[in-house]
Design a protein around this motif. Structure first.
Motif, short mmCIF file in Angstrom:
data_model
loop_
_atom_site.label_atom_id
_atom_site.label_comp_id
_atom_site.label_asym_id
_atom_site.label_seq_id
_atom_site.Cartn_x
_atom_site.Cartn_y
_atom_site.Cartn_z
N GLY A 42 0.79 -1.22 0.00
CA GLY A 42 0.00 0.00 0.00
C GLY A 42 0.82 1.27 0.00
O GLY A 42 0.29 2.35 0.35
N GLU A 43 2.08 1.20 -0.39
CA GLU A 43 2.95 2.38 -0.41
C GLU A 43 3.35 2.76 -1.83
O GLU A 43 3.20 1.98 -2.77
N ARG A 44 3.89 3.96 -1.98
CA ARG A 44 4.34 4.53 -3.25
C ARG A 44 3.17 4.72 -4.22
O ARG A 44 2.01 4.80 -3.79
N GLU A 45 3.47 4.80 -5.51
CA GLU A 45 2.44 5.17 -6.48
C GLU A 45 2.29 4.12 -7.56
O GLU A 45 3.22 3.34 -7.84
N VAL A 46 1.11 4.13 -8.20
CA VAL A 46 0.81 3.19 -9.28
C VAL A 46 0.21 3.96 -10.45
O VAL A 46 -0.25 5.10 -10.31
N LEU A 47 0.23 3.30 -11.60
CA LEU A 47 -0.53 3.77 -12.75
C LEU A 47 -1.82 2.95 -12.78
O LEU A 47 -1.78 1.72 -12.85
N TYR A 48 -2.96 3.63 -12.73
CA TYR A 48 -4.24 2.93 -12.73
C TYR A 48 -5.24 3.74 -13.54
O TYR A 48 -5.44 4.93 -13.29
N GLN B 88 -1.62 8.46 -12.54
CA GLN B 88 -0.75 8.14 -11.42
C GLN B 88 -1.49 8.44 -10.13
O GLN B 88 -1.98 9.55 -9.93
N ARG B 89 -1.57 7.41 -9.28
CA ARG B 89 -2.33 7.56 -8.04
C ARG B 89 -1.60 6.87 -6.91
O ARG B 89 -0.74 6.01 -7.12
N ALA B 90 -1.96 7.23 -5.67
CA ALA B 90 -1.36 6.59 -4.51
C ALA B 90 -1.78 5.13 -4.46
O ALA B 90 -2.96 4.80 -4.66
N ALA B 91 -0.82 4.26 -4.17
CA ALA B 91 -1.12 2.83 -4.14
C ALA B 91 -2.20 2.50 -3.12
O ALA B 91 -3.10 1.69 -3.39
N ALA B 92 -2.14 3.11 -1.94
CA ALA B 92 -3.11 2.80 -0.89
C ALA B 92 -4.53 3.10 -1.36
O ALA B 92 -5.47 2.33 -1.11
N GLU B 93 -4.71 4.21 -2.04
CA GLU B 93 -6.03 4.60 -2.54
C GLU B 93 -6.55 3.60 -3.57
O GLU B 93 -7.72 3.19 -3.54
N VAL B 94 -5.69 3.16 -4.48
CA VAL B 94 -6.11 2.25 -5.54
C VAL B 94 -6.41 0.86 -4.98
O VAL B 94 -7.41 0.23 -5.34
N ALA C 284 -7.45 0.13 -2.05
CA ALA C 284 -8.75 0.20 -1.37
C ALA C 284 -9.89 0.17 -2.37
O ALA C 284 -10.92 -0.48 -2.15
N GLY C 285 -9.69 0.84 -3.51
CA GLY C 285 -10.73 0.90 -4.53
C GLY C 285 -11.03 -0.44 -5.18
O GLY C 285 -12.17 -0.68 -5.60
N ILE C 286 -10.03 -1.31 -5.27
CA ILE C 286 -10.27 -2.63 -5.89
C ILE C 286 -10.54 -3.71 -4.83
O ILE C 286 -10.68 -4.87 -5.16
N GLY C 287 -10.60 -3.28 -3.57
CA GLY C 287 -10.92 -4.23 -2.50
C GLY C 287 -9.76 -5.12 -2.10
O GLY C 287 -9.98 -6.21 -1.55
N MET C 288 -8.54 -4.68 -2.31
CA MET C 288 -7.37 -5.47 -1.95
C MET C 288 -6.75 -4.90 -0.68
O MET C 288 -6.39 -3.72 -0.62
N GLN C 289 -6.62 -5.73 0.33
CA GLN C 289 -6.01 -5.33 1.58
C GLN C 289 -4.49 -5.26 1.41
O GLN C 289 -3.89 -6.22 0.91
N PRO C 290 -3.84 -4.15 1.79
CA PRO C 290 -2.37 -4.11 1.72
C PRO C 290 -1.77 -5.25 2.52
O PRO C 290 -2.26 -5.62 3.59
N LEU C 291 -0.68 -5.82 2.00
CA LEU C 291 -0.04 -6.94 2.67
C LEU C 291 0.83 -6.45 3.83
O LEU C 291 1.41 -5.36 3.77
N ARG C 292 0.91 -7.27 4.84
CA ARG C 292 1.95 -7.12 5.85
C ARG C 292 2.93 -8.25 5.56
O ARG C 292 2.65 -9.42 5.81
#
Length: 517
Positions: free
Chosen positions: A168-174, A178-184, A186-194
């Protein structure tokens, strides 16, 4: 296989070995990534992760899990801090520079990393594999800088951007932005990994960037070999050349398979049984007569290089590896990208030679001293206006420039190994640099080929004004008619950059069907 709910072909990871073409389809969104649902596959993945957990509980010493990385392997990590180590790994490797990998390249990297981790010898969780597959399915693309890897210990810096996005860190192309990874996520329903203790190292300590790029380079090179063959046929016709140079018996005397295949394709496109038109000119210059020998090197290299690339693609290439069956930790150096480095150094040299061949063909075709009766610079202007029109004069200069740059890029990257990371990484592959160089050579050669498509369209039409000149092969004739539709005859000088960009895009899309064999 095809997913019946989407009608999109599926590439199933963890089932059968991937091919270069599988990666190509995934990179172009022509296939969907799915993790194998076989219980045996998933149990094997879990056994590796469970074995690591048990070792940790028993105070086992595991490189990169309870120790620092690289030269810091002698530093023991306090148990209370072990869980934080993966985050530190991808964080401090966030120092990439240069251009960002484009969407196709990024998808190929994700595919290559998922293929390797799906081998079941990296000690990662099923959830991590599903995370990578989810990024591919939803086209969430980490922004990966191209520069910063020496190709051992794998592609650490560029792959850190993949690890960070999964968390959920840094940025992605979606969806084109270009958007924040955490935001994207969340939008696709994927929980950031630990990330589990070894998972940061497993993602980053491998050859996925160089291998993914190598898959794309291979496909582009294979198509260029066919394009160059068709262009040679066009140029023989435009130059009023001698098709008997490609005689079947002649090539049986020197039977390199790829070279013979190129000659056979030329025979399909040309009247191979007609005698030379000019009895005083029994032999054309080398760039026409020896075209099968030049393109044939690339054709003959491709099967050999496929073995290198696909073996790497389907390998476990991080360190250490986990044997879930014998419950052993195996310390080695599979992150070393030497095979990909060699493949890319070899491929870019073969491709650059094809660029040089086409450059020489164009130089003959535009020169009234050598093109056997065509106007200088292939200008179609007539009458008084011929004096102010210059045809393909500037295009030939640009082709020369692109070719020179391609040839300059052929210095092998693999021989520039650098001792780095406190001399722990004292012999490195430079595989990612070799792959990037190869892609640059391919881009330049595609530009040369695009220019040659314009020249072929112009030269054949001008030859047809003088005498009947027909292509024998149906697909060659169809391609020429298609070029006539795409490119207007150049009678008055005009800028050609728009047409060049369109033709390069057509080459990348592989718009033309070129030879069944």
């Amino acid at each position: 296989m095809t997913d019946p709910t989407t009608e999109i072909p599926v590439v199933r990871f963890g089932d059968v070995p991937l091919t270069i073409e599988d990666v190509g389809r995934l990179s172009r969104r022509q296939a969907q990534a799915v993790l194998h649902d076989d219980s045996g596959f998933r149990q094997r993945i879990r056994r590796g992760a469970d074995f690591l957990d048990r070792l940790l509980r028993e105070d086992g010493v595991i490189y990169g899990v309870t120790t620092g990385y690289g030269d810091s392997c002698t530093v023991n990590i306090p148990p209370s801090l072990v869980a934080e180590l993966p985050q530190h790994l991808y964080t401090y490797h966030g120092c990439g520079m240069g251009r960002l990998l484009d969407p196709e390249e990024t998808r190929s990297v994700l595919s290559a990393r998922l293929a390797s981790l799906s081998r079941g010898m990296s000690g990662v969780s099923v959830e991590l594999l599903e995370g990578l597959a989810t990024l591919l399915r939803h086209d969430v693309l980490p922004l990966i800088p191209a520069e910063g890897s020496v190709g051992a210990s794998g592609d650490l810096t560029p792959l850190s951007y993949v690890a960070a996005v999964l968390c959920g860190e840094r940025e992605v192309l979606y969806q084109g932005r270009q958007r924040a990874a955490a935001e994207v996520l969340a939008g696709i329903g994927m929980q950031p990994l630990r990330l589990r203790p070894k998972e940061g190292l497993a993602i980053m300590n491998g050859t996925a960037v160089m291998t993914g790029l190598a898959c794309l380079a291979y496909e582009r090179a294979a198509y260029l070999a066919r394009v160059a063959t068709r262009l040679t046929a066009f140029n023989v016709l435009a130059s009023d050349g001698n098709a008997h140079h490609f005689d079947e018996i002649l090539f049986a005397a020197k039977p390199h398979p790829g070279q013979s295949r190129v000659a056979a394709r030329l025979r399909q496109d040309l009247h191979s049984d007609r005698p030379p038109r000019n009895e005083q000119r029994l032999q054309d210059r080398y760039s026409l007569r020896c075209a099968p020998h030049v393109i044939g090197v690339l054709e003959d290299a491709l099967p050999f290089l496929r073995q290198f690339i696909e073996t790497e693609l389907n390998s476990a290439n991080d360190n250490p590896l986990i044997d879930p069956d014998r419950e052993q930790i195996l310390h080695g150096g599979h992150f070393y990208g030497g095979h990909i480095a060699f493949a890319m150094d070899a491929l870019k040299t073969a491709v650059a030679n094809v660029a040089d061949l086409l450059d020489r063909q164009l130089a003959l075709l535009v020169d009234a001293r050598f093109n056997h009766g065509l106007p200088a610079n292939l200008s179609a202007a007539q009458g008084p206006r011929a004096a102010i029109n210059h045809g393909l004069k500037a295009l030939q200069i640009s082709v020369s420039a692109w070719t020179a740059e391609a040839l300059k890029q052929t210095m092998p990257a693999s021989v520039f190994s650098r001792s780095t990371e406190c001399h722990n990484q004292d012999k490195v592959s430079m595989g990612t640099i070799a792959a990037r160089d190869c892609l640059r050579v391919l881009t330049l050669t595609e530009q040369v080929a695009a220019a040659m498509l314009i020249a072929a369209r112009q030269g054949i039409e001008l030859r047809q004004r003088q005498q009947h000149a027909a292509l024998l092969g149906d697909t060659a004739r169809q391609m020429f008619e298609d070029l006539r539709d795409r490119i207007a005859l150049i009678e008055e000088d005009r800028a050609l950059d728009g047409e060049l960009h369109a033709l390069v895009a057509a080459l990348r899309r592989r718009d033309w069907s070129l030879y069944e064999q």
